[in-house]
Design an enzyme around this catalytic site. Structure first.
Site, mmCIF file in Angstrom:
data_model
loop_
_atom_site.group_PDB
_atom_site.id
_atom_site.type_symbol
_atom_site.label_atom_id
_atom_site.label_comp_id
_atom_site.label_asym_id
_atom_site.label_seq_id
_atom_site.Cartn_x
_atom_site.Cartn_y
_atom_site.Cartn_z
ATOM 1 N N SER A 149 43.400 47.524 38.673
ATOM 2 C CA SER A 149 42.612 46.380 39.130
ATOM 3 C C SER A 149 41.198 46.836 39.468
ATOM 4 O O SER A 149 40.928 48.027 39.632
ATOM 5 C CB SER A 149 43.262 45.798 40.385
ATOM 6 O OG SER A 149 42.455 44.810 40.962
ATOM 7 N N ARG A 198 50.289 44.079 44.219
ATOM 8 C CA ARG A 198 49.876 43.915 42.831
ATOM 9 C C ARG A 198 51.097 43.583 41.963
ATOM 10 O O ARG A 198 52.203 44.081 42.232
ATOM 11 C CB ARG A 198 49.259 45.246 42.363
ATOM 12 C CG ARG A 198 48.733 45.269 40.950
ATOM 13 C CD ARG A 198 47.513 44.440 40.797
ATOM 14 N NE ARG A 198 46.747 44.771 39.601
ATOM 15 C CZ ARG A 198 45.819 43.966 39.086
ATOM 16 N NH1 ARG A 198 45.538 42.806 39.649
ATOM 17 N NH2 ARG A 198 45.143 44.332 38.025
ATOM 18 N N THR A 236 39.956 35.084 40.261
ATOM 19 C CA THR A 236 40.417 35.933 41.353
ATOM 20 C C THR A 236 39.716 35.322 42.552
ATOM 21 O O THR A 236 38.744 34.584 42.384
ATOM 22 C CB THR A 236 39.997 37.412 41.123
ATOM 23 O OG1 THR A 236 40.709 37.934 40.007
ATOM 24 C CG2 THR A 236 40.217 38.307 42.329
ATOM 25 N N GLY A 243 36.524 40.058 37.997
ATOM 26 C CA GLY A 243 37.016 41.063 37.047
ATOM 27 C C GLY A 243 36.266 42.369 37.219
ATOM 28 O O GLY A 243 36.105 42.872 38.340
HETATM 29 N N1 GLY Z 1 42.561 40.699 37.523
HETATM 30 C C1 GLY Z 1 41.349 41.274 37.893
HETATM 31 C C2 GLY Z 1 41.513 42.551 38.632
HETATM 32 O O1 GLY Z 1 42.523 42.770 39.253
HETATM 33 O O2 GLY Z 1 40.645 43.372 38.564
#
Ligand code: GLY
Length: 564
Positions: free
Chosen positions: A445, A99, A374, A467
């Site tokens: 996240s 991350r 994503t 998301g």
């Molecule tokens: N950027 C979306 C997530 O990591 O949840």
């Protein structure tokens, strides 16, 4: 095996370069030995070629990850981060956290304006929104610790793909056109993703010479090719020119973390998913612990009763997410309590006939404490290694700003922090102190790469972008397979709903549910809202009885499943 791979490498390069002009169409695939499912066909084909040439699932996954950085710029990346959950051939779970991190100069109020409100663009657009990227370190970590191939073997054909380009498919042309005005804000992005400011069209070749040079540096020098030297200089120069925060020291100090995969059970299946700093595994297992108290297999997946039960579970889990979840290296997260069967039972008895208004739900008090973009890909190999990876630059095309001279988009992951307590981010998610910005901290996240096992063998490998919606999307596909006996293609295609506690709205995919059931939801007190799609799942099912492997890419997207 190494000899086998070397003898195949030129065949591999030639096949990949020729793939760059092909059209693909395979939503579902079956095989006996291996399977790759990703959101982009060239990347899937590259992964499959690695498997067929004797590479393992980790080699193939790293190849898919780097390939997506070339062919799927909306979410594939080297400028973002991700998580891998895997089960190796001996049944050992693995969780790798790459991350992004907040830069060292980040602070809690960095995105507040002079009146104390969250600035509308600073956490989202341009270099100011970027966390320290983790993808390159993460993918190299995976390859070095679990793969069998060298980085240069993996990268050679992918460098060629960036260098000579590939034909822009329809969906990508539309996607690039939809972002044209943002690309035009940044000369570095305009130069790559537009034709002098005008949208690129379908059938043109997308050539990315600077990206090829960056990949070449990574191939030659490993992590130092990205976090040190010329590429690092270019990243820092971009930060200085555009009001970003990342320094040479931030890049130098970035490190991948091996975490303990979070585990639970569900009706006899063993489950592994991603622990914090993702909320995905915790919220998924919290919902499953509640839902296990009902016999879902007797319920109709399109019924108001079923949607109400799922939405109720989601409200509790997202309320707890907002309060407790954050980077475990900075805050104590009560993971075991949140996912415990006892907690699930207690929450289950609170589900009533009518919708519980979100205002009546807050996080659970424990006595002593405490764009849709994503992308996900799933891989299973002939040796029994199963890999589930979700990776992101957050919004589609991240912060929209390319690193001049290095050819890759930066993330806007800083928006996944809670910039101000109680103020929603781009996904409408609110957070508390647990996810406040701190130097060096990883932002929370929702990514939920997950694997389900039966008798110690992986049966389902899945994940999704989306998301805040990722977790409920993964939940529903998992239930469709494990409880409702759908084949993986049906399970992925089935209509989906989403609730995240706040805002108090139940989203549903338009055209996928009966009006009569939606009306019953309204009568139960739900405020409901149609959306065009929820998530893009890339899933693999390995039949424990027949041994057949089925892959399914989401028909909502443009990906491909391929097996052999
Ligand atoms: N950027 C979306 C997530 O990591 O949840």
């Amino acid at each position: 095996m190494r000899i086998l791979i070397f003898s195949s490498v030129w065949f591999f390069i030639l096949s990949v370069v020729s793939l760059a002009s092909w059209q693909f169409d395979s939503l579902e695939a079956s095989g006996k030995s291996g399977m790759v499912v990703s959101a982009e066909p060239i990347a899937t084909s590259i992964g499959l070629t690695v498997l067929k040439n004797g590479g393992n699932a980790f080699d193939a996954a790293v190849a898919v990850g780097f390939a997506l950085a070339v062919t799927y710029p909306v979410a594939g990346n080297i400028g973002g981060g991700g998580f891998m959950v895997a089960v190796d051939a001996s049944g050992n779970p693995i969780a790798v956290d790459y991350r992004e991190k907040a830069p060292a100069s980040a602070h809690q109020d960095m995105y507040l304006d002079s009146t104390g409100n969250v600035h509308p663009t600073l956490p989202l657009l341009g270099a100011s929104a970027s966390g320290v990227p983790g993808s390159v370190a993460g993918m190299i970590h995976i390859l070095e610790n679990y793969g069998t191939m060298s980085l240069s073997e993996i990268l050679e054909p992918i460098i060629a793909l960036a260098d000579t380009g590939f034909l822009i498919p329809d969906y990508l042309a539309k996607s690039l056109a939809s972002q044209n005005s943002d690309f035009n804000r940044f000369s570095s992005s305009k130069a790559i993703f537009t034709n002098d400011g005008e949208p690129k069209t379908s059938g043109e070749r997308l050539i990315q010479k600077d990206l090829a040079a960056t990949l070449r540096a990574i191939s030659d020098y490993g992590t130092d090719g990205f976090y040190q030297g010329k590429v690092a200089d270019l990243i820092v120069a971009q930060m200085q020119a555009s009001g970003g925060y990342i320094t040479h020291k931030d890049l130098d100090e970035y490190h991948t973390i091996e975490r303990k995969a979070i585990s639970s059970t569900y009706r006899g299946y063993k489950l592994f998913s991603m622990p914090p700093p993702s909320s995905g595994g915790v919220a998924l297992f919290e919902m499953l612990s509640l839902l296990e108290n009902a016999d879902l297999s007797k319920m109709n997946t399109g019924s108001a009763e079923y949607m109400h039960l799922l939405a109720s579970a989601a409200k509790f889990a997202y309320a707890d997410r907002a309060e407790y979840l954050g980077d475990p290296d900075f805050v104590r997260v009560p993971v075991e309590r949140l996912i415990s069967k006892t907690h699930g039972k207690r929450l289950f008895v609170r589900v009533t006939e009518m919708a519980l208004p979100s205002d009546s739900i807050s996080h659970t008090e424990f006595s002593d404490t405490e764009s849709q973009e994503t992308t996900h890909y799933s891989v299973l190999d002939q040796f029994g290694n199963a890999v589930s990876i979700t990776t992101t630059i957050n919004s589609g095309y991240g912060c929209k700003e390319v690193v001049e001279g290095a050819g890759f988009l930066l993330n806007n992951e800083m928006d996944d922090f809670s910039a101000k307590p109680g103020v929603p981010n781009q996904f409408g998610l609110i957070g508390s102190k647990a996810n406040a910005i701190q130097p060096g901290k990883r932002m929370l996240s929702s990514m939920t790469p997950t694997i389900a096992l039966q008798n110690g063998k992986p049966v389902l490998i899945l994940g999704s972008p989306g998301g805040s919606t990722i977790i409920t999307v993964v939940l529903q596909v998992l239930l469709n397979v494990l409880d409702h006996n759908m084949d993986v293609g049906q399970a992925v295609a089935h209509g989906r709903i989403h609730h995240q506690w706040r805002p108090d709205i139940l989203m549903y995919e338009e055209t996928k549910f009966l009006d009569s059931e939606l009306e019953l939801l309204r009568q139960k007190g739900y405020s409901i809202r149609p959306v065009s799609r929820l998530g893009l799942v890339e899933a693999i099912f390995a039949d424990p009885i027949t041994g057949m492997i089925q892959g399914a890419t989401d028909p909502r997207g443009n990906g491909m499943a391929a097996g052999y």
